[in-house]
Design a protein around this motif. Structure first.
Motif, mmCIF file in Angstrom:
data_model
loop_
_atom_site.group_PDB
_atom_site.id
_atom_site.type_symbol
_atom_site.label_atom_id
_atom_site.label_comp_id
_atom_site.label_asym_id
_atom_site.label_seq_id
_atom_site.Cartn_x
_atom_site.Cartn_y
_atom_site.Cartn_z
ATOM 1 N N GLY A 20 0.827 -1.122 0.012
ATOM 2 C CA GLY A 20 -0.071 0.098 0.109
ATOM 3 C C GLY A 20 0.788 1.222 0.155
ATOM 4 N N PRO A 21 1.827 1.359 0.962
ATOM 5 C CA PRO A 21 2.497 2.781 0.855
ATOM 6 C C PRO A 21 3.524 2.672 -0.456
ATOM 7 N N LYS A 22 3.803 1.644 -0.926
ATOM 8 C CA LYS A 22 4.496 1.456 -2.385
ATOM 9 C C LYS A 22 3.620 2.098 -3.248
ATOM 10 N N VAL A 23 2.327 1.809 -3.436
ATOM 11 C CA VAL A 23 1.688 2.372 -4.434
ATOM 12 C C VAL A 23 1.318 3.715 -4.258
ATOM 13 N N ARG A 24 1.206 4.343 -3.094
ATOM 14 C CA ARG A 24 0.621 5.538 -2.614
ATOM 15 C C ARG A 24 1.909 6.500 -2.831
ATOM 16 N N ALA A 25 3.281 6.147 -2.774
ATOM 17 C CA ALA A 25 4.270 6.758 -3.193
ATOM 18 C C ALA A 25 4.579 6.806 -4.592
ATOM 19 N N ALA A 26 4.372 5.906 -5.168
ATOM 20 C CA ALA A 26 4.401 5.995 -6.708
ATOM 21 C C ALA A 26 3.382 6.786 -7.256
ATOM 22 N N VAL A 48 -8.632 1.271 -5.208
ATOM 23 C CA VAL A 48 -7.046 1.861 -4.655
ATOM 24 C C VAL A 48 -6.972 2.578 -3.433
ATOM 25 N N HIS A 49 -7.917 3.150 -2.898
ATOM 26 C CA HIS A 49 -7.829 3.636 -1.694
ATOM 27 C C HIS A 49 -7.650 2.548 -0.322
ATOM 28 N N LYS A 50 -8.291 1.608 -0.441
ATOM 29 C CA LYS A 50 -8.067 0.360 0.277
ATOM 30 C C LYS A 50 -6.763 -0.101 0.220
ATOM 31 N N VAL A 51 -6.250 -0.448 -0.893
ATOM 32 C CA VAL A 51 -4.987 -1.184 -1.032
ATOM 33 C C VAL A 51 -4.015 0.037 -0.421
ATOM 34 N N GLU A 52 -4.062 1.237 -0.621
ATOM 35 C CA GLU A 52 -2.989 2.428 0.044
ATOM 36 C C GLU A 52 -3.126 2.205 1.518
ATOM 37 N N ARG A 53 -4.341 2.133 1.903
ATOM 38 C CA ARG A 53 -4.471 2.184 3.452
ATOM 39 C C ARG A 53 -4.013 0.888 4.061
ATOM 40 N N GLY A 54 -3.794 -0.016 3.147
ATOM 41 C CA GLY A 54 -3.432 -1.126 3.874
ATOM 42 C C GLY A 54 -4.575 -2.370 4.199
ATOM 43 N N ASP A 55 -6.021 -1.695 3.903
ATOM 44 C CA ASP A 55 -7.172 -2.286 4.319
ATOM 45 C C ASP A 55 -7.621 -3.517 3.513
ATOM 46 N N MET A 56 -6.809 -3.584 2.284
ATOM 47 C CA MET A 56 -7.020 -4.801 1.292
ATOM 48 C C MET A 56 -5.804 -5.039 0.682
ATOM 49 N N PRO A 58 -3.959 -6.715 -2.334
ATOM 50 C CA PRO A 58 -4.658 -6.771 -4.034
ATOM 51 C C PRO A 58 -4.733 -7.916 -4.465
ATOM 52 N N THR A 59 -5.382 -8.400 -5.208
ATOM 53 C CA THR A 59 -5.118 -9.759 -5.834
ATOM 54 C C THR A 59 -3.871 -9.428 -7.014
ATOM 55 N N ILE A 60 -3.431 -10.721 -7.446
ATOM 56 C CA ILE A 60 -2.355 -10.380 -8.453
ATOM 57 C C ILE A 60 -2.987 -9.482 -9.488
ATOM 58 N N THR A 61 -3.936 -9.854 -10.062
ATOM 59 C CA THR A 61 -4.533 -9.053 -11.258
ATOM 60 C C THR A 61 -4.715 -7.455 -11.043
ATOM 61 N N THR A 62 -5.166 -7.180 -9.840
ATOM 62 C CA THR A 62 -5.185 -5.898 -9.376
ATOM 63 C C THR A 62 -3.860 -5.062 -9.393
ATOM 64 N N LEU A 63 -2.900 -6.020 -8.561
ATOM 65 C CA LEU A 63 -1.653 -5.571 -8.600
ATOM 66 C C LEU A 63 -0.709 -5.388 -10.003
ATOM 67 N N LEU A 64 -1.195 -6.169 -10.913
ATOM 68 C CA LEU A 64 -0.556 -6.010 -12.293
ATOM 69 C C LEU A 64 -1.242 -4.731 -12.902
ATOM 70 N N LYS A 65 -2.552 -4.551 -12.649
ATOM 71 C CA LYS A 65 -3.334 -3.413 -13.419
ATOM 72 C C LYS A 65 -2.533 -2.076 -12.551
ATOM 73 N N LEU A 66 -2.629 -2.241 -11.285
ATOM 74 C CA LEU A 66 -1.901 -0.865 -10.607
ATOM 75 C C LEU A 66 -0.356 -0.559 -11.169
#
Length: 200
Positions: A20-26, A48-56, A58-66
């Protein structure tokens, strides 16, 4: 029977927690809003908000998209090297950063180079700007929470903030909130050189 040992949670939890923090920083380095990243990645802004906060997680598909939307390999978000990032960011003169996307998207007659970009640990962004005579911010400067500090190094920049006009001359600085209407223009006949510091 073959015993297959499972990795200890202590091994993988820090990797997952860091996604999450790495996605937010990028995202902040690129100057993207949550909604802009969501649109680029074809993922909901809520996700995206949940991933960045660490509340979720991400699936590999979501992470690939991000990762694709952020122009990064997936490995950048699951690196387990354990290396601490450096405390400071050194931007060399020949390796200037892109300007934040929302700094002045409608600017005309302006050359801009990024000096600093927000990271997970550092909040400020900065740009060095040359505004040609007649150059201006345009009428699309977004209002957003935060502040800007402009330091004029050469020339005179006319800056409007909340309906008031300030003539900011060489050596002057102007500090203002970005949730109020603001715009600027070089009404003179020589280029203006200035540095903006942006705090969100």
């Amino acid at each position: 029977m073959v015993n297959v040992s499972r990795p200890s949670p202590a091994t993988w939890e820090p990797i997952v927690d860091a996604i999450g923090p790495k996605v937010r920083a990028a995202r902040t380095r690129l100057g993207l809003s949550l909604q802009q990243l969501a649109a680029r990645a074809d993922v909901s802004a809520a996700a995206v908000h949940k991933v960045e906060r660490g509340d979720m997680v991400p699936t590999i598909t979501t992470l690939l998209k991000l990762a694709g939307a952020l122009g990064q390999p997936v490995s950048a978000f699951v690196d387990d090297s354990g290396l601490e990032p450096p405390a400071a960011v050194h931007v060399r003169s020949a390796e200037r950063l892109p300007a934040p996307r929302d700094w002045a998207p409608g600017a005309l007659g302006v050359a801009v180079e990024g000096l600093a970009a927000p990271t997970d640990a550092l909040r400020a962004a900065a740009v060095e700007v040359v505004v040609e005579p007649g150059g201006e911010s345009g009428d699309t400067r977004p209002r957003r929470p935060g502040e800007e500090l402009v330091l004029v190094r050469e020339g005179t920049l006319s800056v409007q903030v909340a309906g008031e006009t300030y003539e900011v001359e060489a050596g002057d600085a102007l500090h203002y909130p970005t949730d109020r209407g603001h715009a600027w223009r070089n009404a003179g006949d020589v280029p203006v050189r200035a540095v903006w510091v942006v705090l969100r």
